[in-house]
Enzyme design. Structure first.
Site, PDB file in Angstrom:
ATOM      1  N   VAL A 198       0.969  -1.124  -0.296  1.00 25.02           N
ATOM      2  CA  VAL A 198       0.162   0.036  -0.076  1.00 25.02           C
ATOM      3  C   VAL A 198       0.855   1.399  -0.021  1.00 25.02           C
ATOM      4  CG1 VAL A 198      -1.812   1.284   1.392  1.00 25.02           C
ATOM      5  CG2 VAL A 198      -1.764  -1.442   1.225  1.00 25.02           C
ATOM      6  N   CYS A 199       1.902   1.303   0.720  1.00 26.53           N
ATOM      7  CA  CYS A 199       2.799   2.499   0.832  1.00 26.53           C
ATOM      8  C   CYS A 199       3.462   2.694  -0.616  1.00 26.53           C
ATOM      9  CB  CYS A 199       4.133   2.114   1.849  1.00 26.53           C
ATOM     10  SG  CYS A 199       3.209   1.828   3.524  1.00 26.53           S
ATOM     11  N   THR A 200       3.851   1.805  -1.428  1.00 24.97           N
ATOM     12  CA  THR A 200       4.334   1.880  -2.544  1.00 24.97           C
ATOM     13  C   THR A 200       3.281   2.595  -3.349  1.00 24.97           C
ATOM     14  OG1 THR A 200       5.658  -0.287  -2.297  1.00 24.97           O
ATOM     15  CG2 THR A 200       5.570   0.484  -4.543  1.00 24.97           C
TER      16      THR A 200
END
Ligand code: BEZ
Length: 211
Positions: free
Chosen positions: A44-46
């Site tokens: 998700v962070c990516t």
């Protein structure tokens, strides 16, 4: 106590993927967005960091400086950012803060121990030119943020700062706004030459003044 709206956003000096950064000096006279993500090399962070890179011209247009942060090391950030460019199609074009000793995370209350005592949660702080906190949002690790919503709030905050207006539910740039109740009709007449529609004495709707 957690940082609250109207508090001065704490200053700090850190290492980032763009080199050393002093937060208040970086913001200058403009606006800022500081956002944390839980961990490098996570899915998700990516997607989020790629999205902020895609939206960077929109932040620039609004005179907003952006920085991301996690408690990972600078070496970890440097190894990860290639994956963001490769998978999201947008290379990082803003500083990503390395905060392995949690200095900034603690200053801004980005670690919520009952969620995780090792990761920062998905915090967002919007900071005004007066260095005061204008917006805080906290999302859980499992939910990617909507950075279009953050731009929408910045549009609203900047209108309020410039024109004594507030924005109604679900407002989007270009739609009618609300004259703040603290402004008398006499003062509003001078400020809003296009006039307004008073649905109630306290609910006066006027076209967006900078359009
Ligand atoms: C993610 O970015 O996908 C993620 C990070 C930490 C915990 C859960 C999900």
């Amino acid at each position: 106590m957690a940082l609250q709206l109207g508090d001065i956003a704490p200053d700090f000096t850190v290492e980032t993927t763009s080199g050393p950064l002093s937060w208040h000096a970086y913001l200058g006279d403009g606006w800022g967005v500081l956002f944390s993500h839980p961990k490098d090399f996570t899915p998700v962070c990516t997607t989020e960091l790629g999205e902020v890179a895609r939206l960077k011209p929109e932040f620039d247009k609004r005179n907003v400086k952006v920085a991301g942060l996690s408690v990972d090391s600078l070496d970890s950030h440097s190894r990860w950012i290639g994956d963001i460019a490769e998978t999201q199609g947008h290379a990082l074009n803003y500083p990503l803060i390395a905060d392995p000793d949690r200095t900034v995370a603690n200053l801004y209350g980005m670690i919520h121990p009952n969620a995780s005592d090792t990761f920062t949660v998905r915090s967002v702080f919007v900071i005004g030119p007066d260095k005061k906190v204008k917006l805080t949002i906290t999302y859980p690790a499992s939910t990617g943020r909507n950075f279009g919503e953050i731009l929408r709030v910045i549009d609203s905050l900047q209108l309020t700062a410039g024109y004594s207006v507030a924005t109604p539910v679900n407002w989007k740039d270009g739609e009618d706004v609300i004259i703040v109740p603290s402004l008398s009709d006499a003062d509003a007449a001078a400020k809003f030459p296009k006039g307004w529609k008073a649905l109630k004495p306290y609910l006066r709707v006027t076209p967006q003044p900078n359009r």
